[in-house]
Design a protein around this motif. Structure first.
Motif, PDB file in Angstrom:
ATOM      1  N   TRP A 138       0.841  -1.209   0.000  1.00 58.25           N
ATOM      2  CA  TRP A 138       0.000   0.000   0.000  1.00 58.25           C
ATOM      3  C   TRP A 138       0.871   1.253   0.000  1.00 58.25           C
ATOM      4  CZ3 TRP A 138      -1.093   4.072   3.461  1.00 58.25           C
ATOM      5  CH2 TRP A 138      -2.238   4.814   3.160  1.00 58.25           C
ATOM      6  N   TRP A 139       1.955   1.252   0.830  1.00 61.56           N
ATOM      7  CA  TRP A 139       2.862   2.401   0.841  1.00 61.56           C
ATOM      8  C   TRP A 139       3.485   2.617  -0.540  1.00 61.56           C
ATOM      9  CZ3 TRP A 139       1.718   5.271   4.568  1.00 61.56           C
ATOM     10  CH2 TRP A 139       1.625   4.852   5.887  1.00 61.56           C
ATOM     11  N   GLU A 140       3.672   1.541  -1.289  1.00 64.04           N
ATOM     12  CA  GLU A 140       4.294   1.636  -2.608  1.00 64.04           C
ATOM     13  C   GLU A 140       3.293   1.911  -3.727  1.00 64.04           C
ATOM     14  OE1 GLU A 140       7.507   1.630  -3.815  1.00 64.04           O
ATOM     15  OE2 GLU A 140       7.976   1.962  -1.697  1.00 64.04           O
ATOM     16  N   GLY A 141       2.036   2.181  -3.368  1.00 66.07           N
ATOM     17  CA  GLY A 141       1.063   2.596  -4.366  1.00 66.07           C
ATOM     18  C   GLY A 141       0.215   1.496  -4.957  1.00 66.07           C
ATOM     19  N   PRO A 147      -8.763 -10.770  -3.691  1.00 70.72           N
ATOM     20  CA  PRO A 147      -7.994 -11.491  -2.656  1.00 70.72           C
ATOM     21  C   PRO A 147      -6.636 -11.946  -3.184  1.00 70.72           C
ATOM     22  CG  PRO A 147     -10.268 -12.263  -2.735  1.00 70.72           C
ATOM     23  CD  PRO A 147     -10.078 -11.393  -3.931  1.00 70.72           C
ATOM     24  N   GLY A 148      -5.582 -11.475  -2.530  1.00 72.24           N
ATOM     25  CA  GLY A 148      -4.240 -11.877  -2.915  1.00 72.24           C
ATOM     26  C   GLY A 148      -3.745 -11.289  -4.222  1.00 72.24           C
ATOM     27  N   LEU A 149      -4.413 -10.246  -4.741  1.00 72.21           N
ATOM     28  CA  LEU A 149      -4.003  -9.643  -6.015  1.00 72.21           C
ATOM     29  C   LEU A 149      -3.897  -8.127  -5.846  1.00 72.21           C
ATOM     30  CD1 LEU A 149      -3.321  -9.944  -9.002  1.00 72.21           C
ATOM     31  CD2 LEU A 149      -5.767  -9.794  -9.508  1.00 72.21           C
ATOM     32  N   PHE A 150      -2.675  -7.608  -6.020  1.00 72.58           N
ATOM     33  CA  PHE A 150      -2.383  -6.192  -5.843  1.00 72.58           C
ATOM     34  C   PHE A 150      -1.930  -5.628  -7.199  1.00 72.58           C
ATOM     35  CE2 PHE A 150      -1.568  -8.580  -2.029  1.00 72.58           C
ATOM     36  CZ  PHE A 150      -2.155  -7.833  -1.019  1.00 72.58           C
ATOM     37  N   VAL A 151      -2.311  -4.391  -7.484  1.00 71.88           N
ATOM     38  CA  VAL A 151      -2.037  -3.838  -8.805  1.00 71.88           C
ATOM     39  C   VAL A 151      -1.684  -2.363  -8.709  1.00 71.88           C
ATOM     40  CG1 VAL A 151      -4.495  -3.323  -9.199  1.00 71.88           C
ATOM     41  CG2 VAL A 151      -2.963  -3.638 -11.168  1.00 71.88           C
ATOM     42  N   ARG A 152      -0.806  -1.912  -9.613  1.00 70.64           N
ATOM     43  CA  ARG A 152      -0.519  -0.495  -9.768  1.00 70.64           C
ATOM     44  C   ARG A 152      -0.034  -0.270 -11.205  1.00 70.64           C
ATOM     45  NH1 ARG A 152       5.312   0.455  -6.576  1.00 70.64           N
ATOM     46  NH2 ARG A 152       6.543  -0.920  -7.928  1.00 70.64           N
ATOM     47  N   PRO A 153      -0.137   0.955 -11.720  1.00 75.90           N
ATOM     48  CA  PRO A 153       0.453   1.237 -13.032  1.00 75.90           C
ATOM     49  C   PRO A 153       1.960   1.004 -12.992  1.00 75.90           C
ATOM     50  CG  PRO A 153      -1.061   2.971 -12.377  1.00 75.90           C
ATOM     51  CD  PRO A 153      -0.854   2.110 -11.176  1.00 75.90           C
ATOM     52  N   ALA A 154       2.490   0.363 -14.003  1.00 78.82           N
ATOM     53  CA  ALA A 154       3.918   0.044 -14.032  1.00 78.82           C
ATOM     54  C   ALA A 154       4.732   1.274 -14.396  1.00 78.82           C
ATOM     55  CB  ALA A 154       4.185  -1.076 -15.041  1.00 78.82           C
ATOM     56  N   GLY A 203     -10.982  11.299  -1.627  1.00 84.12           N
ATOM     57  CA  GLY A 203     -10.389  11.609  -0.330  1.00 84.12           C
ATOM     58  C   GLY A 203      -8.991  12.174  -0.465  1.00 84.12           C
ATOM     59  N   LEU A 204      -8.225  11.632  -1.398  1.00 80.84           N
ATOM     60  CA  LEU A 204      -6.863  12.112  -1.618  1.00 80.84           C
ATOM     61  C   LEU A 204      -6.865  13.523  -2.183  1.00 80.84           C
ATOM     62  CD1 LEU A 204      -3.847  11.481  -1.559  1.00 80.84           C
ATOM     63  CD2 LEU A 204      -4.099  10.436  -3.827  1.00 80.84           C
ATOM     64  N   ALA A 205      -7.779  13.808  -3.104  1.00 75.96           N
ATOM     65  CA  ALA A 205      -7.884  15.166  -3.651  1.00 75.96           C
ATOM     66  C   ALA A 205      -8.195  16.169  -2.543  1.00 75.96           C
ATOM     67  CB  ALA A 205      -8.961  15.215  -4.733  1.00 75.96           C
ATOM     68  N   ALA A 206      -9.064  15.801  -1.617  1.00 80.14           N
ATOM     69  CA  ALA A 206      -9.394  16.691  -0.493  1.00 80.14           C
ATOM     70  C   ALA A 206      -8.170  16.941   0.379  1.00 80.14           C
ATOM     71  CB  ALA A 206     -10.533  16.088   0.330  1.00 80.14           C
ATOM     72  N   GLU A 207      -7.341  15.914   0.587  1.00 79.09           N
ATOM     73  CA  GLU A 207      -6.116  16.090   1.372  1.00 79.09           C
ATOM     74  C   GLU A 207      -5.172  17.073   0.691  1.00 79.09           C
ATOM     75  OE1 GLU A 207      -4.085  12.761   3.326  1.00 79.09           O
ATOM     76  OE2 GLU A 207      -5.670  11.463   2.522  1.00 79.09           O
ATOM     77  N   THR A 248       1.518  12.402   0.536  1.00 77.61           N
ATOM     78  CA  THR A 248       2.057  11.573  -0.545  1.00 77.61           C
ATOM     79  C   THR A 248       2.107  10.100  -0.164  1.00 77.61           C
ATOM     80  OG1 THR A 248       4.352  11.994   0.164  1.00 77.61           O
ATOM     81  CG2 THR A 248       3.428  13.437  -1.541  1.00 77.61           C
ATOM     82  N   LEU A 249       2.215   9.787   1.125  1.00 79.33           N
ATOM     83  CA  LEU A 249       2.193   8.390   1.531  1.00 79.33           C
ATOM     84  C   LEU A 249       0.837   7.747   1.245  1.00 79.33           C
ATOM     85  CD1 LEU A 249       4.213   8.390   4.878  1.00 79.33           C
ATOM     86  CD2 LEU A 249       4.902   7.436   2.689  1.00 79.33           C
ATOM     87  N   HIS A 250      -0.207   8.560   1.121  1.00 84.85           N
ATOM     88  CA  HIS A 250      -1.539   8.053   0.767  1.00 84.85           C
ATOM     89  C   HIS A 250      -1.749   8.040  -0.745  1.00 84.85           C
ATOM     90  CE1 HIS A 250      -2.967   9.728   4.929  1.00 84.85           C
ATOM     91  NE2 HIS A 250      -2.253   8.627   5.053  1.00 84.85           N
ATOM     92  N   ASP A 251      -0.818   8.599  -1.485  1.00 80.23           N
ATOM     93  CA  ASP A 251      -0.999   8.817  -2.924  1.00 80.23           C
ATOM     94  C   ASP A 251      -0.343   7.683  -3.715  1.00 80.23           C
ATOM     95  OD1 ASP A 251      -1.230   9.716  -5.498  1.00 80.23           O
ATOM     96  OD2 ASP A 251      -0.309  11.668  -5.140  1.00 80.23           O
ATOM     97  N   PRO A 252      -1.104   6.922  -4.495  1.00 80.40           N
ATOM     98  CA  PRO A 252      -0.493   5.887  -5.327  1.00 80.40           C
ATOM     99  C   PRO A 252       0.265   6.459  -6.522  1.00 80.40           C
ATOM    100  CG  PRO A 252      -2.840   6.037  -5.790  1.00 80.40           C
ATOM    101  CD  PRO A 252      -2.568   6.955  -4.610  1.00 80.40           C
ATOM    102  N   GLN A 253       0.200   7.780  -6.703  1.00 80.66           N
ATOM    103  CA  GLN A 253       0.906   8.469  -7.782  1.00 80.66           C
ATOM    104  C   GLN A 253       0.551   7.856  -9.130  1.00 80.66           C
ATOM    105  OE1 GLN A 253       5.053   8.481  -6.303  1.00 80.66           O
ATOM    106  NE2 GLN A 253       4.649  10.519  -5.482  1.00 80.66           N
TER     107      GLN A 253
END
Length: 314
Positions: A138-141, A147-154, A203-207, A248-253
């Motif tokens: 999660w910290w890494e975006g 279940p058991g599947l995590f994803v982010r833009p490469a 929520g992130l935009a509000a932050e 930024t720690l909440h931001d997956p960028q």
């Protein structure tokens, strides 16, 4: 004009420090990563106590914080008579590098549409390791898509941090890391359609908007001040980076292509960049006047410090 600006800066700092107190350990992490690490990463505890005092952190809280960070493996200490020297451990340095890459690096502009996925089979690791891995991903975006599947833009260059995480948690032989694309023309929902399911975009935009409102007035005061006080530069820089780090720690960028129009993150980054460039020289003067290492005066900042936010003037 400078006298008026100085009064506005003092009022703003006073207002900030009169709010509910900052968490001391978290603030020490910010100060170490932002201010101490570029100068070698080690300081006497007495100097750190002096440095944190204008931020409302007293001696007891500072001592407690560095003790806890030492217990958690971020810092190591050495006694010299009645004096204590604290330095970053290799583990702490790795954590700083991963976290602060998100703060100072310029936002990525390009994305080729590929996705990075981490697959954790149900019986591969125990529940404690699974929860720790989920937190680190999660910290890494990464978002959770199932279940058991995590994803982010490469993104090129992000794989090293992921490899560090899986090795540190001793799960590198129990998980799979994949990179893939949506199937062109498939009559199914593309991965980009799951963005709001995986991440709290609103929520992130509000932050980010709250962050900009909080700091834009004091930064205007610094622009009106020809010679701001070095201590004020350090205090506001620390509060700015501390708050920005938390957002930024909440931001997956995510890439621009996946974000709504008017996304506020670039404006928040520009605010930090402009203040850092405006105040870093005088903030560094305050550090040099306050801190010492075991070899004497604080050494100059390492070259990488001047690469922050796209480049700082030495």
């Amino acid at each position: 004009m400078s006298t008026d600006a100085d009064a506005r800066i003092k009022r703003w700092i006073g207002h900030e420090l009169s709010a509910p107190p900052l968490k001391a350990k978290s603030l020490v992490v910010t100060v170490w990563g932002d201010a101490i690490a570029p100068h070698g990463g080690s300081v006497w505890l007495s100097g750190l106590i002096r440095l944190l005092e204008p931020l409302g952190i007293n001696e007891r809280l500072t001592r407690t914080s560095v003790y806890r960070l030492s217990r958690e493996g971020w810092l190591a200490s050495r006694q010299d008579g009645r004096r204590s020297l604290y330095r970053l451990t290799p583990h702490g340095l790795r954590r700083f590098e991963n976290a602060y890459r998100r703060i100072y690096a310029m936002p990525a502009e390009c994305w080729d549409g590929s996705w990075e996925m981490v697959l954790v089979p149900p019986a591969a690791i125990d529940e404690a390791a699974r929860q720790e891995l989920r937190k680190e991903l999660w910290w890494e975006g990464f978002g959770v898509i199932g279940p058991g599947l995590f994803v982010r833009p490469a993104h090129a260059g992000h794989q090293a941090a992921l490899a560090d995480i899986t090795r540190a948690l001793k799960v590198d032989r129990h998980v799979a890391v994949l990179v893939g694309h949506d199937v062109p023309g498939a009559a199914t929902r593309p991965l980009r359609g799951f963005v709001r399911d995986c991440w709290d975009i609103d929520g992130l935009a509000a932050e980010y908007h709250a962050f900009i409102r909080r700091f834009e007035t004091v930064i205007r005061a610094f622009r009106d001040h020809a010679y701001p006080d070095p201590e004020h530069c350090f205090v506001v820089r620390t509060l700015l980076i501390h708050a920005y780090r938390r957002v930024t720690l909440h931001d997956p960028q995510l890439p621009v292509a996946l974000l709504p129009a008017g996304w506020p993150a670039p404006a928040a980054y520009a605010l930090c960049r402009d203040f850092y460039r405006l105040a870093h020289k005088r903030a560094e003067q305050h550090l040099a006047a306050t801190l010492e290492t075991e070899r004497g005066p604080l050494p100059p900042a390492a070259p990488y410090f001047y690469e922050r936010f796209g480049g700082l003037a030495p």
